[in-house]
Enzyme design. Structure first.
Site, PDB file in Angstrom:
ATOM      1  N   ASN A 307       0.803  -1.306   0.015  1.00 46.88           N
ATOM      2  CA  ASN A 307      -0.092  -0.012   0.253  1.00 46.88           C
ATOM      3  C   ASN A 307       0.648   1.434  -0.009  1.00 46.88           C
ATOM      4  O   ASN A 307       2.625   1.389   0.224  1.00 46.88           O
ATOM      5  CB  ASN A 307      -0.596  -0.066   1.649  1.00 46.88           C
ATOM      6  CG  ASN A 307      -0.258   0.215   2.845  1.00 46.88           C
ATOM      7  OD1 ASN A 307       0.834   0.141   2.417  1.00 46.88           O
ATOM      8  ND2 ASN A 307      -0.690  -0.464   3.589  1.00 46.88           N
ATOM      9  N   ILE A 308       0.320   2.726  -0.481  1.00 44.31           N
ATOM     10  CA  ILE A 308       1.073   3.201  -0.053  1.00 44.31           C
ATOM     11  C   ILE A 308       1.665   3.767   1.148  1.00 44.31           C
ATOM     12  O   ILE A 308       2.579   4.571   0.422  1.00 44.31           O
ATOM     13  CB  ILE A 308      -0.357   4.773  -0.515  1.00 44.31           C
ATOM     14  CG1 ILE A 308      -0.900   5.075   1.041  1.00 44.31           C
ATOM     15  CG2 ILE A 308      -1.199   4.740  -1.198  1.00 44.31           C
ATOM     16  CD1 ILE A 308      -2.623   6.177   1.572  1.00 44.31           C
ATOM     17  N   CYS A 368      -8.618  -1.838  -6.350  1.00 44.17           N
ATOM     18  CA  CYS A 368      -7.014  -2.657  -5.179  1.00 44.17           C
ATOM     19  C   CYS A 368      -8.314  -2.102  -4.149  1.00 44.17           C
ATOM     20  O   CYS A 368      -9.603  -3.288  -3.911  1.00 44.17           O
ATOM     21  CB  CYS A 368      -6.338  -1.437  -4.944  1.00 44.17           C
ATOM     22  SG  CYS A 368      -6.167   0.252  -6.081  1.00 44.17           S
ATOM     23  N   SER A 369      -7.928  -0.957  -2.981  1.00 38.10           N
ATOM     24  CA  SER A 369      -8.875  -0.878  -2.022  1.00 38.10           C
ATOM     25  C   SER A 369      -9.859   0.684  -2.819  1.00 38.10           C
ATOM     26  O   SER A 369     -10.662  -0.118  -3.226  1.00 38.10           O
ATOM     27  CB  SER A 369      -8.397  -0.580  -0.792  1.00 38.10           C
ATOM     28  OG  SER A 369      -6.804  -1.415  -0.402  1.00 38.10           O
ATOM     29  N   ASP A 373      -4.879   4.731  -6.914  1.00 38.77           N
ATOM     30  CA  ASP A 373      -3.429   3.633  -6.626  1.00 38.77           C
ATOM     31  C   ASP A 373      -2.918   2.828  -6.903  1.00 38.77           C
ATOM     32  O   ASP A 373      -2.108   3.611  -8.421  1.00 38.77           O
ATOM     33  CB  ASP A 373      -3.114   3.825  -5.189  1.00 38.77           C
ATOM     34  CG  ASP A 373      -3.323   5.288  -4.163  1.00 38.77           C
ATOM     35  OD1 ASP A 373      -2.955   6.602  -4.828  1.00 38.77           O
ATOM     36  OD2 ASP A 373      -4.261   4.635  -3.328  1.00 38.77           O
ATOM     37  N   ARG A 374      -2.992   1.610  -6.901  1.00 36.21           N
ATOM     38  CA  ARG A 374      -2.348   0.683  -7.666  1.00 36.21           C
ATOM     39  C   ARG A 374      -3.146   0.458  -8.961  1.00 36.21           C
ATOM     40  O   ARG A 374      -2.221   0.255  -9.750  1.00 36.21           O
ATOM     41  CB  ARG A 374      -2.463  -0.460  -6.568  1.00 36.21           C
ATOM     42  CG  ARG A 374      -1.284  -0.582  -5.433  1.00 36.21           C
ATOM     43  CD  ARG A 374      -1.293  -1.498  -4.132  1.00 36.21           C
ATOM     44  NE  ARG A 374      -2.944  -1.505  -3.803  1.00 36.21           N
ATOM     45  CZ  ARG A 374      -3.226  -1.296  -2.120  1.00 36.21           C
ATOM     46  NH1 ARG A 374      -1.776  -2.442  -1.672  1.00 36.21           N
ATOM     47  NH2 ARG A 374      -3.843  -0.722  -1.204  1.00 36.21           N
ATOM     48  N   LYS A 410      -5.678  10.537  -6.259  1.00 42.05           N
ATOM     49  CA  LYS A 410      -5.656  11.258  -5.473  1.00 42.05           C
ATOM     50  C   LYS A 410      -4.375  12.377  -5.716  1.00 42.05           C
ATOM     51  O   LYS A 410      -3.115  12.447  -4.659  1.00 42.05           O
ATOM     52  CB  LYS A 410      -6.018  10.940  -4.618  1.00 42.05           C
ATOM     53  CG  LYS A 410      -6.928  10.900  -4.170  1.00 42.05           C
ATOM     54  CD  LYS A 410      -8.184  10.365  -2.382  1.00 42.05           C
ATOM     55  CE  LYS A 410      -7.064   9.931  -1.582  1.00 42.05           C
ATOM     56  NZ  LYS A 410      -7.436   9.880  -0.309  1.00 42.05           N
ATOM     57  N   ARG A 414      -1.730  12.933  -2.243  1.00 41.96           N
ATOM     58  CA  ARG A 414      -0.267  12.443  -2.684  1.00 41.96           C
ATOM     59  C   ARG A 414       0.426  12.779  -2.856  1.00 41.96           C
ATOM     60  O   ARG A 414       1.669  12.643  -1.643  1.00 41.96           O
ATOM     61  CB  ARG A 414      -0.823  11.814  -3.951  1.00 41.96           C
ATOM     62  CG  ARG A 414      -1.812  10.043  -3.704  1.00 41.96           C
ATOM     63  CD  ARG A 414      -1.392   9.291  -2.408  1.00 41.96           C
ATOM     64  NE  ARG A 414      -2.441   8.289  -2.862  1.00 41.96           N
ATOM     65  CZ  ARG A 414      -3.990   8.366  -1.210  1.00 41.96           C
ATOM     66  NH1 ARG A 414      -3.029   8.928  -0.055  1.00 41.96           N
ATOM     67  NH2 ARG A 414      -4.274   7.215  -1.693  1.00 41.96           N
TER      68      ARG A 414
END
Lengths: 605, 529
Positions: A307-308, A368-369, A373-374, A410, A414
């Site tokens: 994750n981030i 992803c969630s 992002d991913r 975002k 980010r």
């Protein structure tokens, strides 16, 4: 090119001192400010350069940049840092601090460097400059506008029109009898982080979409990102299903995925969950989760991408070993322990799996969630592998606008544009990691991309600079509120107004080719020209002659293509072969490769 | 030499060959005195694989039932596998490969038999000679002369018959100085820097021994080198401690008291066994087929190969700093002066002298420094990284040179007139070749075996128009400036083109390079037309 310091470390270097007279000229007179940029303050200051030591000079702060120029005779140091690149400004030492240069400012940057300045201790000399910096580096925290809203830059090209969703869908062959274009989100009420134009299964009704939205995190329903022209397999993207601890089911969501599968008769729909398996399970505790066995005709594959927070820590470790001092004695094992390349490898290999599945005719869903992002990394990289259009200069801009900007990566959270909260847990170098992956691909396929490394560096510079509106805000709805398109300039306006700087002279368009990079540690490299570019001793040598040579080659290529065109006009018998040959400026639309053209050329010559 | 006695089975049908980047193919295997020949039976596109037996570094045989499998690991890092029906045939073939791949007799090696139709044995072997080199360097005439004191190899068996020395030093002095240097390798000129008249000299260690002998003639010779200058530098490729220890076995270093105008630097460079072991570790890591690649970077680091690259480039950088920036002459030596000395003097010349960066210039440089000034190729390159044989004199010093040159090429993509392909070709040829260039350990041996009369010269072959085109760097642009390499570990890369050569990815890159080369040449042609 001469190395400024003795790098082989025995002999002293003899840099001839510059004449004193040349220093009489105004130190800061050579800064050319951008239209709309304004001087705020300037001051005598000492820059504590990690490479040349303390350097006296003058600093200029504008509403856009921090500019420093040395006044010392023997060292020339210039710093030109957009304030947007600053993540943290701190005071160093106090009025009573002892030791030379112990009183001043410590500046942490988002772009892999730190800056340290020293000032005279008497008379609170740093108070003003600290306040100015703090104010203008973090304008949003002080009720000030970002510089992008103050810029008066004008360009011949308008970057905001580079991506038109409907046009891009049309290029992909949509709508067709399986997929339709929906405007259900035109006022962002289905999903406030999605774009207004969506491509969804033809058979899905608007109310189905609303029901599915209720079962997907933040309403990010599965929508089409890309469709394979021949086999009609698609890449769809979304967020996690809201399964929760109790293992909720949603018939509408199940049926909706079934529609995606049926659209090209894929026997089994593959769902790529970018997360590690355990994280996906853990997400159930907060209401999320993953698709279980109830999704018949679907297989779920976890791609093990962290994750981030993990990525942020990894980049922090990387920074520790490259700035200010590069790790010398155990470089490779230190690099290994940052895991940065391993993360790059996992992202790339995930994208390869997606691309491979699609090119073999099977539709996939990626999430992803939250799916910003991913998911964005995976879909955009897979699309870059599958579709050569995205490997052109303009196509790449479309890819970023589409998969990253319009689908709500975002950026504001980010990157933290204009925000003083440097420790915000939402910050993460996800987009940098994506660009790194692209760079790895350009290294592995030196003729497959129309753009060069300079474009990637420029993109990353302006990811932080706040000079352009392109990367501002988290999603389209917020961007609309802030009128980004009408009030700021697009980064692509800059790029497309001087394309020569960003073109790869060796680009050979190959429309049908799927690029599979090798995602093995052996074949990945650290992107030294980005991560270690502030170190003058590591910097790639002879950069300017190489750039110069590449420019000449571009000119030579253009001339070649022009002559080719003339020959083609004068020789009608071969013209049928050359009908598609690119004119100098529109290489992107071409389908024939230069090497094919060479063979045609033999005849007329 | 009868090869037949080693070949009990010359032909086997129905053999399966597995090689990297290609599907397995079935065909006929044939063993000759120098080659392994495999011809594909598929009629559509019959392919042949011709492999010099000399290229095979190690074989492993595995028997199962009535057939066997031979795995051949080559010196060019390729791994091939043969599935051979019939146990006896398999054993015979394995035996032939084992014996014929490491014959010691130089005159039985393939270069003496290689007679391509399009090449006749040359009038002149090699690109140049010390005599020609001297005659072309008019700048040398005033202070330097060509001495033929070694015309019958009696003063120094490993030197060529003619060497360049200070004009003021006569042959008798040279003879005496030679007795004071290991193997007779007295200081000779290897490079003259036209910009400032400074030189690089090369020698072996002085033979001080435990009781600190001195030699007036050697001192005189070195004195003459820096005539008219305030000082000179000596770069000793051993650590201070190693140099001191060398005194116990009769060697040593130039002491301050007798060579007072020479300032000495010690830079420890690994050679010999340590270097060979580093290569073995690296190749092992590169060939690791297991999926567990997490530790790749650590393995790469542990092999130490890149630190050897770094060390070589940085020592060469020091040498260039002395000559180019500091403006003083330098003497380079380690112990024998046939390995690391050559390595760093070659690299220094590439860094400093634009003439050495063209293809002719580079091959000429290799000829002067490595062939004429003698690197014992026969000993150093008998085996590569796969061999199970006990290591003797093997050491990949030349490969290390090529790797360093590759690093220069990567850091300065415009400055060298030749491409990576040339370096790859040389890296292959040095271990197994059709040409006589890398045979033998010295010029003397080469003469005794008539290498120059009876074999073809690789360097000349590489300069034929078609080959030259193929190996040229399309982006080349001559620069007069020194190309100072960055030697930080972050600036150095694994030479994937060589060490990962047999992977699909590197093959793609090779193809892309090829494509770029053709493109640039084509544009250039049209621009000129």
């Amino acid at each position: 090119m001469a190395s400024p310091v003795s790098v082989y470390n025995i002999l002293e270097s003899h840099t001839p001192p510059t004449r004193k007279e040349s220093l009489k000229m105004e130190l800061l007179s050579d800064v050319s400010l951008l239209p709309g940029e304004e001087r705020i303050t300037d001051k005598d200051i000492i820059y504590i350069c990690p490479f040349s030591g303390a350097v006296k000079g003058k600093v200029l702060i504008t509403n856009f940049r921090l500019y420093f120029k040395s006044s010392d005779a023997d060292v020339t140091v210039t710093l030109d840092v957009p304030l947007g690149a600053i993540s943290r400004v701190e005071k160093m030492g106090g009025a009573s601090s002892r030791g030379e240069n112990s009183y001043g400012l410590d500046i942490t940057c988002k772009d892999m460097r730190n800056l340290r300045f020293a000032l005279k201790q008497e008379g609170h000399s740093r108070r003003d400059i600290f306040e100015v910096l703090f104010r203008y580096a973090f304008p949003l925290s002080h009720g000030l506008p970002l510089f992008a809203y103050l810029s008066q830059e004008k360009y011949a090209e308008t970057g905001w029109t580079i991506y038109k969703p409907v046009e891009e869908f049309r290029r992909q062959g949509l709508p067709n009898n399986k997929w339709r274009i929906s405007f259900i989100n035109k006022s962002y009420d289905l999903c406030d982080t999605y774009p207004t134009v969506l491509a969804v299964p033809y058979k899905s009704k608007e109310e189905d979409l609303r029901k599915v939205a209720a079962f997907r995190s933040r309403g990010r329903i599965p929508v089409l990102s890309w469709i394979h022209r021949e086999n009609q397999a698609v890449i769809a993207r979304c967020s996690q299903p809201l399964v929760g601890m109790s293992g909720k089911r949603n018939k509408d969501d199940e049926r909706y995925l079934e529609l995606i599968r049926e659209a090209n008769d894929t026997t089994k729909l593959t769902i790529y969950d970018a997360r590690p398996n355990v994280n996906a399970v853990a997400n159930k505790a907060t209401g999320g989760g993953y698709e279980g066995d109830e999704y018949q005709n679907a297989e779920l594959i976890f791609l093990d991408i962290q994750n981030i927070h993990v990525m942020r820590e990894s980049q922090k470790k990387l920074k520790d070993i490259v700035y200010p001092n590069v790790e010398e004695s155990h470089w490779l094992s230190s690099l290994e322990s940052t895991h940065w390349l391993e993360h790059v490898k996992l992202v790339l290999s995930g994208a390869i799996q997606v691309a491979d599945k699609v090119s073999s005719g099977n539709s996939v869903v990626v999430h992803c969630s939250d799916g910003w992002d991913r998911t964005a990394q995976l879909t955009s990289l897979a699309m870059l592998m599958l579709d050569s259009h995205y490997r052109t200069l303009r196509g790449f801009q479309v890819l970023i606008e589409k998969e990253w900007i319009s689908f709500g990566h975002k950026f504001a959270s980010r990157i933290g544009h204009g925000d003083k909260n440097h420790a915000d847990q939402d910050r993460s170098p996800i987009f940098v990691q994506f660009i790194d992956c692209v760079w790895q691909m350009t290294k592995q396929f030196p003729t497959a991309f129309e753009f060069n490394e300079h474009l990637l560096l420029t993109i990353l510079d302006h990811l932080y600079s706040c000079r352009f509106g392109t990367f501002l805000y988290n999603c389209e709805s917020v961007r609309d509120q802030h009128e980004v398109r009408s009030k700021t300039v697009s980064l692509w306006s800059l790029v497309n107004s001087k394309v020569d700087m960003y073109l790869n002279p060796f680009y050979t368009p190959e429309s049908g080719r799927v690029l599979y990079p090798v995602a093995s540690m052996r074949h990945l490299e650290l992107w030294v020209a980005y991560y270690i570019r502030w170190n003058p001793r590591i910097r790639q040598q002879q950069q300017s002659p190489v750039e110069q040579r590449y420019k000449e080659l571009l000119a030579l290529r253009d001339e070649y293509l022009k002559k080719l065109e003339q020959l083609q006009l004068s020789d009608s018998s071969t013209s049928s072969h050359l009908a598609n040959s690119p004119t100098p400026n529109t290489t992107s639309s071409s389908t024939s490769t230069p090497s094919q053209q060479y063979t045609h050329l033999q005849t007329p010559l | 030499m009868e090869f037949a006695e080693h070949i009990k089975t010359a032909n086997v049908e129905d053999v399966v060959l597995r090689q990297p980047l290609q599907p397995p193919s079935r065909g006929t295997l044939c063993i000759t005195g120098h080659h392994l020949l495999f011809s594909d039976r598929e009629e559509s596109d019959s392919r042949q694989v011709l492999l010099l037996l000399r290229n095979i570094d190690a074989i492993e045989k595995r028997m199962s039932g009535s057939s066997g499998t031979i795995t051949m690991k080559c010196k060019d890092l390729r791994v091939l596998q043969l599935d051979i029906p019939g146990m006896e045939q398999c054993l015979n073939i394995a035996h032939s490969i084992e014996t014929l791949s490491c014959l010691d007799c130089v005159s039985a090696m393939y270069p003496f038999f290689y007679r391509p139709v399009d090449l006749s044995l040359p009038e002149q072997w090699g690109l140049s000679s010390p005599e020609m080199h001297y005659s072309q360097m008019k700048e040398l005439y005033e202070k330097w002369r060509l001495s033929t004191v070694n015309r019958d190899y009696s003063v120094c068996p490993s030197y060529p018959p003619a060497v360049i020395v200070p004009k003021s030093i006569d042959d008798d002095t040279l003879k005496k100085a030679a007795k004071f240097r290991q193997g007779g390798r007295f200081p000779v000129l290897c490079y003259y820097h036209k910009k400032n008249g400074m030189v690089i000299m090369r020698s072996s260690q002085p033979l001080l021994g435990a009781n600190r002998k001195r030699c007036k003639e050697d001192e005189l010779l070195l004195q003459a080198v820096i005539e008219g200058s305030d000082k000179g530098y000596i770069i000793d490729t051993r650590s201070m401690q190693q140099a001191q220890q060398a005194r116990m076995t009769g060697g040593g270093f130039e002491s301050k008291s007798f060579y007072d105008r020479w300032k000495r630097f010690h830079r420890q460079m690994e050679r010999g066994k340590a270097l060979q072991e580093s290569l073995i570790k690296l190749v092992e890591a590169c060939g690791d087929e297991s999926n567990n690649m997490d530790r790749w970077l650590s393995k790469l680091e542990n092999s130490k190969w890149l630190s050897h690259v770094q060390n070589a480039l940085s020592t060469a950088g020091l040498l260039v700093e002395c000559v180019e920036r500091d403006g003083h002459s330098v003497l380079v030596h380690g112990s024998e002066g046939t390995d690391c000395s050559l390595l760093i003097s070659t690299l220094a010349q590439l860094i400093m002298d634009p003439c050495c960066r063209t293809m002719e210039g580079f091959l000429g440089l290799l000829e002067r420094e490595w062939i004429q000034a003698r690197h014992p190729f026969q000993q150093r390159c008998a085996h590569s990284a796969y061999s199970h044989a006990r290591l003797q004199q093997e050491s990949p010093v030349f490969l290390l040179l090529l790797d360093c040159v590759w690093q220069l090429w990567r850091q300065f993509p415009l400055a060298l007139g030749f491409s990576e392909a040339l370096l790859l070709r040389l890296a292959t040829e040095v271990y197994a070749s059709d040409y006589g260039t890398f045979l033998c350990n010295s010029d003397q041996e080469r003469c005794a075996l008539e290498v120059k009369e009876r074999t073809h010269c690789l360097f000349r072959a590489l300069l034929r128009p078609t080959e030259r085109d193929y190996y040229s760097n399309p982006l080349y642009e001559r620069t007069e400036l020194a190309i100072w390499p960055s030697v930080h570990p972050q600036s150095l890369q694994l030479w994937k083109g060589y060490f990962l050569r047999w992977t699909q990815q590197v093959r793609h890159l090779e193809e892309a390079q090829e494509e770029i080369r053709n493109m640039v040449i084509e544009w250039g042609k049209l621009a000129r037309s």
